[in-house]
Write a protein that holds these residues in place. Structure first.
Motif, PDB file in Angstrom:
ATOM      1  N   MET A  59       0.810  -1.214   0.000  1.00 43.52           N
ATOM      2  CA  MET A  59       0.000   0.000   0.000  1.00 43.52           C
ATOM      3  C   MET A  59       0.847   1.269   0.000  1.00 43.52           C
ATOM      4  O   MET A  59       0.382   2.332  -0.390  1.00 43.52           O
ATOM      5  N   GLU A  60       2.109   1.172   0.439  1.00 47.27           N
ATOM      6  CA  GLU A  60       2.930   2.369   0.561  1.00 47.27           C
ATOM      7  C   GLU A  60       3.104   3.072  -0.776  1.00 47.27           C
ATOM      8  O   GLU A  60       3.049   4.308  -0.862  1.00 47.27           O
ATOM      9  N   ILE A  61       3.305   2.309  -1.847  1.00 53.41           N
ATOM     10  CA  ILE A  61       3.500   2.922  -3.149  1.00 53.41           C
ATOM     11  C   ILE A  61       2.261   3.685  -3.595  1.00 53.41           C
ATOM     12  O   ILE A  61       2.338   4.750  -4.224  1.00 53.41           O
ATOM     13  N   LEU A  62       1.066   3.159  -3.247  1.00 48.66           N
ATOM     14  CA  LEU A  62      -0.165   3.852  -3.602  1.00 48.66           C
ATOM     15  C   LEU A  62      -0.294   5.154  -2.821  1.00 48.66           C
ATOM     16  O   LEU A  62      -0.776   6.163  -3.346  1.00 48.66           O
ATOM     17  N   ASN A  63       0.122   5.124  -1.564  1.00 49.39           N
ATOM     18  CA  ASN A  63       0.093   6.348  -0.771  1.00 49.39           C
ATOM     19  C   ASN A  63       1.011   7.413  -1.359  1.00 49.39           C
ATOM     20  O   ASN A  63       0.673   8.602  -1.383  1.00 49.39           O
ATOM     21  N   ARG A  64       2.191   6.976  -1.820  1.00 51.42           N
ATOM     22  CA  ARG A  64       3.130   7.930  -2.427  1.00 51.42           C
ATOM     23  C   ARG A  64       2.556   8.528  -3.705  1.00 51.42           C
ATOM     24  O   ARG A  64       2.696   9.718  -3.969  1.00 51.42           O
ATOM     25  N   LEU A  65       1.915   7.678  -4.515  1.00 56.25           N
ATOM     26  CA  LEU A  65       1.302   8.172  -5.741  1.00 56.25           C
ATOM     27  C   LEU A  65       0.174   9.150  -5.430  1.00 56.25           C
ATOM     28  O   LEU A  65       0.019  10.170  -6.100  1.00 56.25           O
ATOM     29  N   ALA A  66      -0.608   8.827  -4.408  1.00 58.04           N
ATOM     30  CA  ALA A  66      -1.682   9.737  -4.005  1.00 58.04           C
ATOM     31  C   ALA A  66      -1.115  11.082  -3.552  1.00 58.04           C
ATOM     32  O   ALA A  66      -1.672  12.142  -3.863  1.00 58.04           O
ATOM     33  N   GLU A  67      -0.003  11.056  -2.839  1.00 62.20           N
ATOM     34  CA  GLU A  67       0.636  12.299  -2.388  1.00 62.20           C
ATOM     35  C   GLU A  67       1.159  13.102  -3.576  1.00 62.20           C
ATOM     36  O   GLU A  67       1.106  14.344  -3.572  1.00 62.20           O
ATOM     37  N   SER A  68       1.651  12.405  -4.594  1.00 64.23           N
ATOM     38  CA  SER A  68       2.134  13.117  -5.782  1.00 64.23           C
ATOM     39  C   SER A  68       0.978  13.795  -6.517  1.00 64.23           C
ATOM     40  O   SER A  68       1.130  14.907  -7.043  1.00 64.23           O
ATOM     41  N   ILE A  69      -0.176  13.154  -6.552  1.00 66.01           N
ATOM     42  CA  ILE A  69      -1.351  13.755  -7.172  1.00 66.01           C
ATOM     43  C   ILE A  69      -1.807  14.963  -6.357  1.00 66.01           C
ATOM     44  O   ILE A  69      -2.187  16.012  -6.919  1.00 66.01           O
ATOM     45  N   ASP A  70      -1.766  14.852  -5.040  1.00 65.48           N
ATOM     46  CA  ASP A  70      -2.104  16.000  -4.180  1.00 65.48           C
ATOM     47  C   ASP A  70      -1.195  17.187  -4.499  1.00 65.48           C
ATOM     48  O   ASP A  70      -1.657  18.330  -4.579  1.00 65.48           O
ATOM     49  N   TYR A  71       0.084  16.899  -4.656  1.00 66.27           N
ATOM     50  CA  TYR A  71       1.051  17.956  -4.949  1.00 66.27           C
ATOM     51  C   TYR A  71       0.720  18.629  -6.282  1.00 66.27           C
ATOM     52  O   TYR A  71       0.744  19.861  -6.397  1.00 66.27           O
ATOM     53  N   ILE A  72       0.400  17.819  -7.287  1.00 67.70           N
ATOM     54  CA  ILE A  72       0.048  18.373  -8.600  1.00 67.70           C
ATOM     55  C   ILE A  72      -1.172  19.280  -8.480  1.00 67.70           C
ATOM     56  O   ILE A  72      -1.185  20.402  -9.004  1.00 67.70           O
ATOM     57  N   GLU A  73      -2.201  18.801  -7.782  1.00 70.57           N
ATOM     58  CA  GLU A  73      -3.438  19.573  -7.666  1.00 70.57           C
ATOM     59  C   GLU A  73      -3.222  20.909  -6.964  1.00 70.57           C
ATOM     60  O   GLU A  73      -3.822  21.916  -7.327  1.00 70.57           O
ATOM     61  N   LYS A  74      -2.348  20.929  -5.976  1.00 69.10           N
ATOM     62  CA  LYS A  74      -2.092  22.151  -5.216  1.00 69.10           C
ATOM     63  C   LYS A  74      -1.223  23.148  -5.990  1.00 69.10           C
ATOM     64  O   LYS A  74      -1.152  24.322  -5.607  1.00 69.10           O
ATOM     65  N   HIS A  75      -0.573  22.670  -7.047  1.00 72.17           N
ATOM     66  CA  HIS A  75       0.365  23.531  -7.769  1.00 72.17           C
ATOM     67  C   HIS A  75       0.027  23.642  -9.257  1.00 72.17           C
ATOM     68  O   HIS A  75       0.902  23.951 -10.069  1.00 72.17           O
ATOM     69  N   LEU A  76      -1.211  23.417  -9.628  1.00 69.21           N
ATOM     70  CA  LEU A  76      -1.599  23.519 -11.029  1.00 69.21           C
ATOM     71  C   LEU A  76      -1.360  24.911 -11.594  1.00 69.21           C
ATOM     72  O   LEU A  76      -1.106  25.074 -12.794  1.00 69.21           O
ATOM     73  N   ASP A  77      -1.439  25.919 -10.730  1.00 69.92           N
ATOM     74  CA  ASP A  77      -1.233  27.286 -11.192  1.00 69.92           C
ATOM     75  C   ASP A  77       0.205  27.764 -10.995  1.00 69.92           C
ATOM     76  O   ASP A  77       0.486  28.963 -11.041  1.00 69.92           O
ATOM     77  N   GLN A  78       1.117  26.800 -10.782  1.00 75.11           N
ATOM     78  CA  GLN A  78       2.525  27.120 -10.609  1.00 75.11           C
ATOM     79  C   GLN A  78       3.356  26.232 -11.540  1.00 75.11           C
ATOM     80  O   GLN A  78       2.847  25.288 -12.145  1.00 75.11           O
ATOM     81  N   HIS A  79       4.637  26.549 -11.640  1.00 76.17           N
ATOM     82  CA  HIS A  79       5.532  25.730 -12.465  1.00 76.17           C
ATOM     83  C   HIS A  79       5.727  24.374 -11.788  1.00 76.17           C
ATOM     84  O   HIS A  79       6.145  24.296 -10.627  1.00 76.17           O
ATOM     85  N   LEU A  80       5.411  23.311 -12.499  1.00 82.20           N
ATOM     86  CA  LEU A  80       5.540  21.955 -11.960  1.00 82.20           C
ATOM     87  C   LEU A  80       6.705  21.247 -12.637  1.00 82.20           C
ATOM     88  O   LEU A  80       6.705  21.062 -13.855  1.00 82.20           O
ATOM     89  N   ARG A  81       7.692  20.868 -11.841  1.00 82.16           N
ATOM     90  CA  ARG A  81       8.832  20.109 -12.365  1.00 82.16           C
ATOM     91  C   ARG A  81       8.587  18.624 -12.110  1.00 82.16           C
ATOM     92  O   ARG A  81       8.247  18.216 -10.994  1.00 82.16           O
ATOM     93  N   HIS A  82       8.776  17.829 -13.143  1.00 86.72           N
ATOM     94  CA  HIS A  82       8.517  16.398 -13.012  1.00 86.72           C
ATOM     95  C   HIS A  82       9.414  15.753 -11.956  1.00 86.72           C
ATOM     96  O   HIS A  82       9.004  14.820 -11.272  1.00 86.72           O
ATOM     97  N   GLU A  83      10.648  16.242 -11.835  1.00 89.63           N
ATOM     98  CA  GLU A  83      11.543  15.657 -10.850  1.00 89.63           C
ATOM     99  C   GLU A  83      11.067  15.907  -9.423  1.00 89.63           C
ATOM    100  O   GLU A  83      11.261  15.062  -8.533  1.00 89.63           O
ATOM    101  N   ASP A  84      10.407  17.057  -9.187  1.00 85.29           N
ATOM    102  CA  ASP A  84       9.866  17.334  -7.854  1.00 85.29           C
ATOM    103  C   ASP A  84       8.691  16.411  -7.543  1.00 85.29           C
ATOM    104  O   ASP A  84       8.533  15.948  -6.412  1.00 85.29           O
ATOM    105  N   ILE A  85       7.871  16.147  -8.547  1.00 85.09           N
ATOM    106  CA  ILE A  85       6.740  15.230  -8.366  1.00 85.09           C
ATOM    107  C   ILE A  85       7.256  13.817  -8.087  1.00 85.09           C
ATOM    108  O   ILE A  85       6.755  13.111  -7.211  1.00 85.09           O
TER     109      ILE A  85
END
Length: 287
Positions: free
Chosen positions: A1-27
């Motif tokens: 389940m840990e990998i799914l939690n990490r993926l969910a956190e990455s999606i949260d990060y994307i959603e919070k920063h849609l109006d900002q520059h998103l670097r794939h390496e940060d995600i």
């Protein structure tokens, strides 16, 4: 389940920063993996590239803002990463089938690309058979092509590379030297900065003889999870990769190692046959 939690956190990060520059390496860092492996895993699980997902989510949110407020189109365009109203309008129209201005008109039908969520798929009695193998470092000989993951270009470049080497006789020249693994397709030499990797078509080096035009690549010692993809290669391999990431990794205590990934094809047999077996070798580490 840990990998799914990490993926969910990455999606949260994307959603919070849609109006900002998103670097794939940060995600990717949020999911504790390299940019290349994250992009590959993301595509395997979702069927859409990371860049395309971000683009569609931005255009979805932008459409909602335009329909619900009097904000200027140029302000929305700049907010979601478009330098000009023209580039924004072109991307907006491709997704929604209308211009940003038309999105404000009553009765206009907009498309919504939903936020992703990740869950373990329950497949009942459909087990995933695999074996864990320790293999010392070895060499492969063949030809390599640098490909990019941008816009999913690797998905078309790699099949074309196979067609080229099959048609020009190169794979036939390797056949007398092929070892137990048969022909190999290897993803390696990942370059996170350039979004590229080398894809090698070849065989395990078992002799000092080197067919003309071959290069030699080193595969480091690793622990491998080996899966069998049974069926026509184009369908079976993709489906097995999908299940590895969506079912096997979340259900086990392993993570993807930063090492080459292999597909092994038998020397003979019809790759489109129902009983054709392709081996997928995944480098793994224990959590």
């Amino acid at each position: 389940m840990e990998i799914l939690n990490r993926l969910a956190e990455s999606i949260d990060y994307i959603e919070k920063h849609l109006d900002q520059h998103l670097r794939h390496e940060d995600i990717a860092k949020i999911a504790y993996c390299s940019k290349f492996h994250f992009q590959r895993m993301f595509y395997m699980l979702t069927g859409v590239t990371l860049a395309d997902y971000i683009r569609k989510r931005r255009l979805t949110v932008a459409a909602q803002e335009l329909a619900a407020s009097d904000v200027k189109v140029i302000d929305v365009a700049l907010k979601y990463g478009y330098n000009t109203p023209e580039s924004f309008s072109k991307a907006f129209s491709r997704l929604h089938g209308m211009s940003p201005s038309q999105a404000r008109e009553e009765g206009g039908t907009l498309k919504a690309f939903p936020r992703l969520s990740f869950q373990i798929r329950i497949k009942g009695v459909e087990d995933m058979k695999y074996k864990v193998i320790e293999k010392e470092s070895f060499q492969i000989i063949g030809k390599a092509l640098e490909v990019t993951v941008k816009d999913g270009q690797n998905q078309t470049a790699i099949p074309a590379f196979w067609d080229e080497l099959n048609q020009n006789g190169f794979t036939d020249s390797l056949q007398p030297y092929a070892g137990p693994l048969g022909f190999l397709g290897v993803c390696m030499d990942f370059n996170d900065q350039a979004d590229t990797f080398n894809y090698c078509i070849g065989i395990e080096k078992t002799t000092a003889d080197l067919p003309e035009g071959c290069i030699v690549k080193e595969i480091p010692a690793a622990t491998w999870a080996v899966f069998e993809a049974v069926g026509p290669v184009d369908q079976a391999v993709h489906q097995t990769w999908d299940r590895i990431f969506s079912e096997w990794f979340p259900a086990t205590g392993y993570e993807l190692a930063n090492a080459p990934q292999l597909e092994a094809y038998p020397e003979d047999g019809d790759v489109m046959a129902k009983d054709h077996v392709t081996q997928i070798w995944i480098p793994i580490v224990k959590k």
